[in-house]
Design a protein around this motif. Structure first.
Motif, mmCIF file in Angstrom:
data_model
loop_
_atom_site.group_PDB
_atom_site.id
_atom_site.type_symbol
_atom_site.label_atom_id
_atom_site.label_comp_id
_atom_site.label_asym_id
_atom_site.label_seq_id
_atom_site.Cartn_x
_atom_site.Cartn_y
_atom_site.Cartn_z
ATOM 1 N N ARG A 38 41.630 35.828 40.630
ATOM 2 C CA ARG A 38 41.365 34.619 39.854
ATOM 3 C C ARG A 38 40.001 34.706 39.191
ATOM 4 O O ARG A 38 39.109 35.431 39.662
ATOM 5 C CB ARG A 38 41.444 33.365 40.724
ATOM 6 N N GLN A 39 39.869 33.966 38.107
ATOM 7 C CA GLN A 39 38.596 33.914 37.399
ATOM 8 C C GLN A 39 38.333 32.485 36.959
ATOM 9 O O GLN A 39 39.105 31.906 36.188
ATOM 10 C CB GLN A 39 38.594 34.849 36.185
ATOM 11 N N ARG A 45 35.801 37.744 37.826
ATOM 12 C CA ARG A 45 37.112 37.758 38.474
ATOM 13 C C ARG A 45 36.943 38.136 39.935
ATOM 14 O O ARG A 45 36.161 39.041 40.262
ATOM 15 C CB ARG A 45 38.026 38.743 37.767
ATOM 16 N N TYR A 95 45.617 35.647 38.067
ATOM 17 C CA TYR A 95 46.258 36.836 37.528
ATOM 18 C C TYR A 95 46.957 37.597 38.647
ATOM 19 O O TYR A 95 46.407 37.732 39.743
ATOM 20 C CB TYR A 95 45.226 37.776 36.915
#
Length: 120
Positions: A38-39, A45, A95
């Motif tokens: 995740r970011q 990230r 992601y």
């Protein structure tokens, strides 16, 4: 080449739940370890969770341990991230990624991400 498409993001209140899905384009999906990252805005990230190709091993970031669960269905070429007890600090673009070498290796293929927003 593996194409990954995430879905399931959205807006949820703190304490709520979401389940993210990541569909892979190839049947060789079963050969890849899969991860979620995740970011958040203005941040780098970060790793969230990973699962081995067989599904027998999982690994979590300390920040999500006990709240998030990663799983996979090789027949459906899909990996999931069940997120419970969500907090505002979980807000990020999530992601999924695929690794040829394994759960702790370099991730070779990435999806385009799905937004998760947790309101307080």
């Amino acid at each position: 080449q593996v194409q990954l498409v995430e879905s399931g993001g959205g807006l949820v209140q703190a304490g709520g739940s979401l389940r993210l899905s990541c569909a892979a384009s190839r049947r060789t999906f079963r050969n890849y370890a899969m991860g979620w990252f995740r970011q958040a805005p203005g941040k780098e990230r970060e790793f969230v969770a990973a699962i081995s190709s067989s599904g027998g091993n999982t690994y979590y970031a300390d920040s999500v341990k006990g709240r998030f669960t990663i799983s996979r269905d090789n027949a459906k070429t899909t990996v999931y991230l069940q997120m419970n007890s969500l907090k505002p600090e979980d807000t990020a673009v999530y992601y999924c990624a695929a690794s040829v070498v394994g759960i702790a290796g370099k991730y070779d293929y990435w999806g385009q991400g799905t937004q998760v927003t947790v309101s307080s």
